[in-house]
Design a protein around this motif. Structure first.
Motif, short mmCIF file in Angstrom:
data_model
loop_
_atom_site.label_atom_id
_atom_site.label_comp_id
_atom_site.label_asym_id
_atom_site.label_seq_id
_atom_site.Cartn_x
_atom_site.Cartn_y
_atom_site.Cartn_z
N VAL A 23 0.85 -1.20 0.00
CA VAL A 23 0.00 0.00 0.00
C VAL A 23 0.88 1.25 0.00
O VAL A 23 0.65 2.20 -0.74
N ARG A 26 2.29 1.99 -3.43
CA ARG A 26 1.31 2.54 -4.37
C ARG A 26 0.91 3.96 -3.99
O ARG A 26 0.57 4.76 -4.87
N GLN A 27 0.92 4.28 -2.71
CA GLN A 27 0.47 5.61 -2.30
C GLN A 27 1.54 6.68 -2.48
O GLN A 27 1.23 7.86 -2.52
N ARG A 54 1.56 10.32 3.81
CA ARG A 54 0.50 9.53 3.17
C ARG A 54 0.67 8.04 3.48
O ARG A 54 -0.29 7.36 3.83
N PHE A 58 -1.83 5.48 5.55
CA PHE A 58 -2.48 4.38 4.83
C PHE A 58 -1.98 3.00 5.23
O PHE A 58 -2.62 2.01 4.91
N PRO A 60 -1.88 -0.26 6.81
CA PRO A 60 -2.95 -0.86 7.63
C PRO A 60 -2.44 -1.45 8.94
O PRO A 60 -3.24 -1.80 9.80
N PRO A 436 -4.15 12.25 -13.08
CA PRO A 436 -5.43 11.57 -12.81
C PRO A 436 -5.30 10.40 -11.83
O PRO A 436 -6.28 10.04 -11.17
N TYR A 437 -4.12 9.83 -11.70
CA TYR A 437 -3.94 8.74 -10.74
C TYR A 437 -3.97 9.29 -9.30
O TYR A 437 -4.37 8.61 -8.37
N ARG A 440 -7.79 11.38 -8.09
CA ARG A 440 -8.94 10.57 -7.67
C ARG A 440 -8.84 10.20 -6.19
O ARG A 440 -9.78 9.66 -5.62
N ARG A 441 -7.70 10.51 -5.58
CA ARG A 441 -7.57 10.25 -4.14
C ARG A 441 -8.46 11.17 -3.31
O ARG A 441 -8.68 10.93 -2.13
N LEU A 442 -8.87 12.25 -3.93
CA LEU A 442 -9.73 13.18 -3.20
C LEU A 442 -11.17 12.95 -3.65
O LEU A 442 -11.54 13.32 -4.77
N ASN A 443 -11.96 12.33 -2.81
CA ASN A 443 -13.36 12.10 -3.13
C ASN A 443 -14.14 13.33 -2.64
O ASN A 443 -14.23 13.57 -1.44
N GLU A 445 -17.09 13.96 -2.16
CA GLU A 445 -18.13 13.65 -1.18
C GLU A 445 -17.55 13.66 0.24
O GLU A 445 -18.15 14.21 1.16
N ILE A 446 -16.36 13.08 0.38
CA ILE A 446 -15.72 13.03 1.70
C ILE A 446 -15.09 14.38 2.03
O ILE A 446 -15.28 14.92 3.13
N GLU B 9 -14.28 6.17 -10.34
CA GLU B 9 -13.72 7.53 -10.37
C GLU B 9 -13.06 7.91 -9.06
O GLU B 9 -12.27 8.85 -9.01
N VAL B 10 -13.35 7.19 -7.98
CA VAL B 10 -12.69 7.50 -6.72
C VAL B 10 -11.88 6.32 -6.18
O VAL B 10 -11.38 6.37 -5.06
N ILE B 12 -8.67 4.51 -5.65
CA ILE B 12 -7.31 5.05 -5.70
C ILE B 12 -6.26 3.96 -5.89
O ILE B 12 -5.07 4.22 -5.85
N CYS B 14 -5.34 1.46 -3.98
CA CYS B 14 -4.47 1.18 -2.83
C CYS B 14 -4.42 -0.30 -2.51
O CYS B 14 -3.54 -0.76 -1.81
N LEU B 16 -6.27 -1.86 -0.55
CA LEU B 16 -6.62 -2.17 0.85
C LEU B 16 -7.82 -3.10 0.92
O LEU B 16 -7.98 -3.85 1.89
N TRP B 20 -7.92 -6.29 3.40
CA TRP B 20 -8.94 -6.53 4.43
C TRP B 20 -9.81 -7.73 4.10
O TRP B 20 -10.39 -8.36 5.00
N ILE B 31 -5.16 -8.69 11.46
CA ILE B 31 -4.37 -8.43 10.26
C ILE B 31 -2.94 -8.96 10.39
O ILE B 31 -2.40 -9.55 9.44
N PRO B 53 -4.01 5.29 -15.26
CA PRO B 53 -4.40 5.62 -13.90
C PRO B 53 -5.68 4.93 -13.42
O PRO B 53 -6.10 5.17 -12.30
N ASN B 137 -11.58 5.61 0.59
CA ASN B 137 -12.10 6.70 -0.24
C ASN B 137 -13.56 6.49 -0.64
O ASN B 137 -14.03 7.10 -1.60
N ARG B 138 -14.23 5.63 0.08
CA ARG B 138 -15.64 5.31 -0.20
C ARG B 138 -15.88 4.97 -1.68
O ARG B 138 -16.84 5.43 -2.29
#
Lengths: 504, 148
Positions: A23, A26-27, A54, A58, A60, A436-437, A440-443, A445-446, B9-10, B12, B14, B16, B20, B31, B53, B137-138
């Motif tokens: 993780v 990738r981050q 970051r 991330f 886990p 673009p990779y 998309r980390r920023l949603n 909605e959140i 679109e969201v 990312i 990762c 994860l 999980w 874990i 991407p 990121n839901r």
């Protein structure tokens, strides 16, 4: 050239916790972490690490720690590690040192030397959970006198009123352009401003057409030196029009959005060809005097049918009070002042760290000057730079601001960790990048929810502090320095702030 | 159908969700134990497909006319008409991997150690699927909209 630079951060991986899930690899947009398939091991090369945290967040299993690299030169109060590193970097490249975010040098933070008042015995404090508390603020020019006509039971105002824009809390989002920040970050700010009933600022990169109808009424649209994306529809879609003269992080300096960031939609919004550099000149080339500024203010008012307040944003510099006075006389309805600690996506470090004056002093000086001249009511003042918490907001208001702009605080709410690498375009948090990779980390909605939560939390705290002072409307605190006292400040500083020392 | 829906679109990338998923299907549900001490380690039932991407976690779609069930030679895979879920009876699975080839989404994973298959069971006993709960990121949404 062989580099003499020391790594900035140390990456520590606890092997008893690492599950090799990759993780972190990738981050990280800087390629710090690497998985070796042959050895089934994770390796970390800390030299490109920017300390954005970051990977730490991330991971886990909490296997990672990233902290400032302990390797040091011989300690020297004058030749600090930062000075030596910057010097070496320039010796290797011959370039200007770029940086992002706001000034991080230990200039005095006046917010931390001002304390607030509270009611005890002689006047009652107010409980905001039980009694109404007003944070709504109207931005714009107020009339010189208010004439009313009483006709039976009806009272109507006969004075000519200038357009005013209400905000539900005196906290607005600073100018951050689409292009400098990602579309996702830009939309998140707009969504939060709309949900909470406040304003976001488009910066100089225009307002994407598809956002105008939905978010226009919560937008301050900028008309800056590059004039990107400015047309009548853009101006008229907004709540406020702002002329950007300067920016706190880089007074006297223009902007440069590299061509590789100017993707199709950014080009369309900015009205420039795709892939070309977006250059904002240092001055507005049609403004070389207050009279010139007045012409642009009225041109914008004309273009918007005198229906929108026009704001002028300047960086806080030495004679800011006189400049602000000129701006108000030129016809501006709002004066926005951006101080020494204001943020940026990219600025020469020498400028960011050495040019301008602290916002607290600038704000107090401007407020006092405008009062002395009897023109304070003709404009609203928005203070910006380094507002970190609700207490900073309330102190700014007591020093004379109508509202504050928050930029860095909003970005931090969305995920930013102030790693200061905005100018690299590789923001791991998806904020200051167009990749673009990463975006998309920023949603939205959140992110918008995080922003709304921040505004809600701060607004609650402001109400609590107001109630403690026995005040039930933010209006009553504006410029009310009696509610402030200075601690640990020198005489001249107290004079400029117009604040008494604690105990006085 | 009850299923995990992805918002690409969201997403990312990762991975994860994979991590999980392994934990959710481990014995310990811890874990560190699942990854470092349990053998054999369960295979993740969700696989993140990548064409950067763009990244897309692929879960079992719990189709209404599942090709995997049709292809199953031993009757291990069946669709529960009451819940709309495609179920897998590991005891009957012979590891022929016919379903792996039949699934048009590539959502059936080979568990080569146990010579069985593994696919998203929507974390049946755990309420909301773990990958949905843990997605930072839901990007994953649990849709339990089945009506029989």
């Amino acid at each position: 050239m062989f580099s003499h630079l020391l790594p900035e951060f140390l990456v520590e991986r606890r092997s008893d916790r690492c599950i090799k899930c990759r993780v972190c690899e990738r981050q990280c947009p800087n390629g710090v972490h690497h998985y070796d398939t042959e050895l089934d091991l994770m390796f970390s090369d800390e030299s490109p690490c920017v300390g954005c945290q970051r990977c730490v967040v991330f991971c886990p299993t909490n296997a990672l720690s990233v902290y400032p690299h302990p390797t040091t030169y011989r300690p020297n109060a004058s030749w600090t590690r930062e000075k030596l590193q910057d010097l070496k970097k320039q010796a290797e490249t011959g370039g200007v040192i770029l940086t992002g975010s706001g000034n991080d040098k230990p200039y005095r933070i006046y917010w931390d030397h001002l304390v607030l008042n509270a009611s005890q015995v002689t006047n009652p404090s107010i409980d905001p959970l039980r009694e109404p508390m007003e944070l709504r603020t109207y931005l714009g020019r107020k009339p010189d006198t208010l004439e009313v006509e009483v006709c039976g039971d009806k009272v109507s105002i006969t004075s000519r009123l200038s357009p005013n824009v209400p905000v539900e809390t005196p906290i607005l989002f600073s100018a951050m352009s689409y292009g400098a920040i990602s579309y996702q970050a830009f939309v998140s700010l707009a969504m939060a401003a709309k949900e909470f009933g406040t304003l976001f600022n488009t910066g100089e990169g225009g307002l994407p057409r598809e956002m105008r109808e939905k978010f226009g009424q919560n937008a301050i649209v900028q008309c800056a030196s590059g004039r990107f994306g400015v047309d009548p529809e853009y101006l008229n879609s907004a709540a406020v029009v702002e002329i950007k003269i300067g920016q706190g992080a880089k007074p006297g300096i223009g902007g440069h959005l590299p061509g590789e960031k100017v993707a199709a939609n950014i080009a369309l919004t900015r009205m420039i060809p795709e892939g070309t550099d977006a250059l904002s000149p240092a001055p507005q080339h049609d403004i070389y005097s207050i009279e010139d500024l007045s012409m642009l203010i009225y041109a914008l008012k004309e273009a918007t049918n005198y229906e929108k307040p026009v704001s002028v944003k300047i960086a806080a510099v030495h004679n800011v009070a006189a400049i602000a006075s000129g701006i108000v006389r030129a016809g501006a309805d709002i004066v926005a002042i951006d101080g020494l600690r204001g943020g940026t996506g990219a600025a020469p470090k020498a400028i960011r760290d050495n040019v301008g004056i602290p916002i607290e002093l600038a704000l107090a000086a401007v407020d006092r000057r405008l009062r002395e001249e009897g023109i304070r009511h003709k404009c609203s003042i928005i203070a910006a730079s380094g507002v970190r918490c609700s207490a900073d907001v309330i102190k700014a208001i007591a020093l004379g601001a109508d509202a504050v702009y928050i930029g860095s605080a909003a970005l931090v709410a969305m995920g930013c960790t102030l790693c200061q690498k905005c100018y690299t375009g590789k923001c791991a948090w998806g904020i200051c990048t167009q990749d673009p990779y990463l975006t998309r980390r920023l949603n939205p909605e959140i992110a918008s929810q995080r922003l709304v939560n921040l505004l809600r939390g701060w607004s609650h705290e402001i109400k609590e502090m107001l109630g403690g002072m026995g005040i039930n409307a933010i209006e009553s605190l504006r410029g009310n320095r009696e509610h402030l006292r200075g601690v640990g400040l020198e005489g001249w500083e107290l004079d400029v702030l117009g604040v008494k020392g604690a105990g006085e | 159908m009850p299923r995990v829906v992805v918002k690409p679109e969201v997403c990312i990338g990762c991975h994860l969700c994979e991590v999980w998923c392994v934990v959710a299907h481990s014995r310990s549900k811890n874990i560190l134990k699942a990854f470092l001490y349990e053998t054999p380690r369960p295979v993740p039932r969700v696989v993140v497909e990548e064409n950067l991407p763009f990244t897309l976690p692929v879960h079992c779609r719990h189709c209404s006319e599942p090709s995997c069930v049709e292809a199953c030679i031993s009757g291990a895979l069946y669709r529960d008409p009451l819940t709309g879920r495609v179920e897998h009876d590991a005891g009957r699975c012979v590891g022929c991997y016919s379903c792996v080839m039949a699934c048009p989404y590539g959502a059936v994973v080979m568990d080569e150690v146990n010579r069985k298959i593994a696919r998203c069971d929507l974390c049946k006993e755990m309420g909301e699927p773990t990958c949905v709960k843990q997605c930072p990121n839901r990007a994953l949404v649990y849709q339990d909209s089945f009506t029989s």
